[in-house]
Design an enzyme around this catalytic site. Structure first.
Site, PDB file in Angstrom:
ATOM      1  N   SER A 140       0.851  -1.193   0.000  1.00 37.68           N
ATOM      2  CA  SER A 140       0.000   0.000   0.000  1.00 37.68           C
ATOM      3  C   SER A 140       0.883   1.238   0.000  1.00 37.68           C
ATOM      4  O   SER A 140       1.658   1.457   0.944  1.00 37.68           O
ATOM      5  CB  SER A 140      -0.897   0.002   1.238  1.00 37.68           C
ATOM      6  OG  SER A 140      -1.401   1.311   1.447  1.00 37.68           O
ATOM      7  N   HIS A 199      -1.085  -1.432  -4.276  1.00 34.49           N
ATOM      8  CA  HIS A 199      -2.372  -1.099  -3.652  1.00 34.49           C
ATOM      9  C   HIS A 199      -2.462   0.419  -3.458  1.00 34.49           C
ATOM     10  O   HIS A 199      -1.586   1.031  -2.850  1.00 34.49           O
ATOM     11  CB  HIS A 199      -2.477  -1.836  -2.313  1.00 34.49           C
ATOM     12  CG  HIS A 199      -3.800  -1.706  -1.639  1.00 34.49           C
ATOM     13  ND1 HIS A 199      -4.902  -2.457  -2.010  1.00 34.49           N
ATOM     14  CD2 HIS A 199      -4.213  -0.917  -0.610  1.00 34.49           C
ATOM     15  CE1 HIS A 199      -5.925  -2.142  -1.237  1.00 34.49           C
ATOM     16  NE2 HIS A 199      -5.531  -1.203  -0.380  1.00 34.49           N
ATOM     17  N   ASP A 213      -4.801   3.405  -2.005  1.00 31.52           N
ATOM     18  CA  ASP A 213      -5.920   3.720  -1.114  1.00 31.52           C
ATOM     19  C   ASP A 213      -6.485   5.089  -1.412  1.00 31.52           C
ATOM     20  O   ASP A 213      -5.785   6.099  -1.329  1.00 31.52           O
ATOM     21  CB  ASP A 213      -5.438   3.682   0.346  1.00 31.52           C
ATOM     22  CG  ASP A 213      -5.189   2.260   0.801  1.00 31.52           C
ATOM     23  OD1 ASP A 213      -6.111   1.437   0.689  1.00 31.52           O
ATOM     24  OD2 ASP A 213      -4.075   1.971   1.275  1.00 31.52           O
ATOM     25  N   MET A 264      -9.374   7.818  -0.343  1.00 29.92           N
ATOM     26  CA  MET A 264     -10.276   8.188   0.758  1.00 29.92           C
ATOM     27  C   MET A 264     -10.904   9.553   0.487  1.00 29.92           C
ATOM     28  O   MET A 264     -10.258  10.419  -0.096  1.00 29.92           O
ATOM     29  CB  MET A 264      -9.481   8.239   2.065  1.00 29.92           C
ATOM     30  CG  MET A 264      -8.704   6.958   2.343  1.00 29.92           C
ATOM     31  SD  MET A 264      -7.874   7.024   3.923  1.00 29.92           S
ATOM     32  CE  MET A 264      -6.958   5.475   3.875  1.00 29.92           C
ATOM     33  N   HIS A 291      -8.352   0.812  -4.157  1.00 28.36           N
ATOM     34  CA  HIS A 291      -9.288   0.570  -3.050  1.00 28.36           C
ATOM     35  C   HIS A 291     -10.021   1.877  -2.739  1.00 28.36           C
ATOM     36  O   HIS A 291      -9.446   2.793  -2.159  1.00 28.36           O
ATOM     37  CB  HIS A 291      -8.463   0.072  -1.845  1.00 28.36           C
ATOM     38  CG  HIS A 291      -9.255  -0.142  -0.599  1.00 28.36           C
ATOM     39  ND1 HIS A 291      -8.657  -0.319   0.642  1.00 28.36           N
ATOM     40  CD2 HIS A 291     -10.598  -0.228  -0.370  1.00 28.36           C
ATOM     41  CE1 HIS A 291      -9.594  -0.483   1.560  1.00 28.36           C
ATOM     42  NE2 HIS A 291     -10.777  -0.426   0.982  1.00 28.36           N
ATOM     43  N   MET A 315     -12.354   4.000  -0.738  1.00 31.10           N
ATOM     44  CA  MET A 315     -13.077   4.187   0.528  1.00 31.10           C
ATOM     45  C   MET A 315     -13.883   5.468   0.388  1.00 31.10           C
ATOM     46  O   MET A 315     -13.546   6.519   0.921  1.00 31.10           O
ATOM     47  CB  MET A 315     -12.061   4.259   1.679  1.00 31.10           C
ATOM     48  CG  MET A 315     -11.462   2.889   1.999  1.00 31.10           C
ATOM     49  SD  MET A 315      -9.914   2.966   2.890  1.00 31.10           S
ATOM     50  CE  MET A 315      -8.786   3.019   1.520  1.00 31.10           C
ATOM     51  N   MET A 349     -11.286  -6.055   5.411  1.00 34.93           N
ATOM     52  CA  MET A 349     -10.491  -5.108   6.196  1.00 34.93           C
ATOM     53  C   MET A 349     -10.120  -5.730   7.534  1.00 34.93           C
ATOM     54  O   MET A 349     -10.995  -6.212   8.265  1.00 34.93           O
ATOM     55  CB  MET A 349     -11.279  -3.810   6.452  1.00 34.93           C
ATOM     56  CG  MET A 349     -11.493  -2.928   5.236  1.00 34.93           C
ATOM     57  SD  MET A 349     -10.003  -2.455   4.330  1.00 34.93           S
ATOM     58  CE  MET A 349      -9.000  -1.672   5.604  1.00 34.93           C
ATOM     59  N   ASP A 376      -6.452  -6.550   4.335  1.00 34.11           N
ATOM     60  CA  ASP A 376      -5.859  -5.211   4.320  1.00 34.11           C
ATOM     61  C   ASP A 376      -5.845  -4.609   5.715  1.00 34.11           C
ATOM     62  O   ASP A 376      -6.898  -4.354   6.297  1.00 34.11           O
ATOM     63  CB  ASP A 376      -6.696  -4.339   3.357  1.00 34.11           C
ATOM     64  CG  ASP A 376      -6.143  -2.947   3.150  1.00 34.11           C
ATOM     65  OD1 ASP A 376      -5.084  -2.623   3.725  1.00 34.11           O
ATOM     66  OD2 ASP A 376      -6.785  -2.182   2.398  1.00 34.11           O
TER      67      ASP A 376
HETATM   68  C1  DX5 Z   1      -6.408   1.498   5.459  1.00 39.08           C
HETATM   69  C2  DX5 Z   1      -5.915   1.105   4.106  1.00 39.08           C
HETATM   70  C3  DX5 Z   1      -4.764   0.159   4.093  1.00 39.08           C
HETATM   71  C4  DX5 Z   1      -3.531   0.594   4.831  1.00 39.08           C
HETATM   72  C5  DX5 Z   1      -2.650  -0.594   5.087  1.00 39.08           C
HETATM   73  O1  DX5 Z   1      -7.601   2.183   5.333  1.00 39.08           O
HETATM   74  O2  DX5 Z   1      -6.957   0.504   3.357  1.00 39.08           O
HETATM   75  O3  DX5 Z   1      -4.446  -0.232   2.768  1.00 39.08           O
HETATM   76  O4  DX5 Z   1      -2.810   1.577   4.149  1.00 39.08           O
HETATM   77  O5  DX5 Z   1      -1.513  -0.154   5.734  1.00 39.08           O
HETATM   78  P1  DX5 Z   1      -0.772  -1.040   6.843  1.00 39.08           P
HETATM   79  O6  DX5 Z   1      -0.256  -2.253   6.153  1.00 39.08           O
HETATM   80  O7  DX5 Z   1       0.322  -0.110   7.285  1.00 39.08           O
HETATM   81  O8  DX5 Z   1      -1.761  -1.363   7.912  1.00 39.08           O
HETATM   82 ZN    ZN Z   2      -6.499  -0.438   1.337  1.00 37.99          ZN
END
Ligand code: DX5
Ligand code: ZN
Length: 233
Positions: A19, A44, A46, A48, A77, A79, A148, A186
């Site tokens: 990520s 990956h 993320d 948001m 991903h 969110m 998650m 994740d």
């Molecule tokens: C959280 C994200 C993850 C996160 C994972 O909302 O979806 O992808 O960045 O990071 P680590 O591996 O550091 O928990």
């Molecule tokens: Zn993620």
């Protein structure tokens, strides 16, 4: 645009998706090249919106700027409360798979169709408090399930081992369905938690902190994560 759908990847193999949330954002291109060289299978990303989760990250222009840095698939991903209208911008920016949350406000089947219309793989994700049965009805329509293992919103949180029965239940449902669906986990996954995660049937492993910030280096961190292959059932 040539896509690299997750259906091209073996769903019974441990695949590592670092990520970029844990990368050095001032060096994002170099950071992606570094984990690709270290053996990552996907990247990956993320996304948001400050509403579905209490944080903001990046948008399509950044994904597009990174597209030519690597040949690895971009595992995006979302969110977001309203993911559907962002499918096209991320597909145009070069996403290969697009995963959104069952807890979102958009119609789930419409959003899956929208993702597929651009040739991307479609994924559905569950927050920790959402039970597996909210997702199972869509299993025959998707390529990827993302469980998650932390509350979404931030990297660097602690792995929730109590998500493993749900992970197992989803893998069992996938086996029963006899479709090649990837089971992704994740949040908080490292060289220790990987073994229970693999045992629960997860094959696609998001790892931010434990790969990008590994004191032993990304290659060794990825090698350790992939060593759980023989636990995968
Ligand atoms: C959280 C994200 C993850 C996160 C994972 O909302 O979806 O992808 O960045 O990071 P680590 O591996 O550091 O928990
Ligand atoms: Zn993620």
């Amino acid at each position: 645009m040539t896509r690299n759908p997750v259906t091209n990847l073996d769903s019974r193999k441990i695949l590592i998706a670092p990520s970029i949330l844990a990368a050095n954002f001032a060096e994002l291109g170099n950071e992606i090249a570094r984990v690709e060289k270290a053996g990552a299978d996907l990247i990956h990303v993320d996304i948001m919106d400050g509403h579905f989760v209490p944080n903001l990250t990046i948008g399509p222009p950044v994904v597009q700027a990174l597209r030519n840095i690597t040949k690895l698939p971009f595992d995006v991903h979302l969110m977001l409360t309203n993911p559907k209208s962002f499918v096209k911008p991320f597909a145009d920016a070069g996403a290969d798979s697009i995963t959104f949350h069952v807890e979102c406000s958009d119609n789930i089947e419409d959003t899956i169709r929208e993702i597929r219309s651009f040739g991307c793989s479609a994924g559905l994700s569950l927050k920790p408090k959402t039970p597996a049965d909210k997702l199972i009805p869509y299993l025959d329509k998707i390529d990827l399930v993302l469980v998650m293992t932390v509350e979404p919103g931030f990297g660097g949180q602690s792995f929730m081992s109590d998500m493993m029965p749900k992970t197992r239940a989803i893998r069992d449902a996938i086996i029963k369905l006899d479709r090649k669906i990837h089971l992704e986990v994740d949040g908080g996954i490292d060289g220790k938690s990987i073994f229970v995660v693999a045992e629960a049937g997860a094959n696609m492993i998001v790892a931010g902190t434990s790969v990008f910030r590994a004191p032993e280096g990304a290659a060794e961190a990825i090698r350790k994560l992939k060593s759980a292959q023989d636990k995968l059932r």
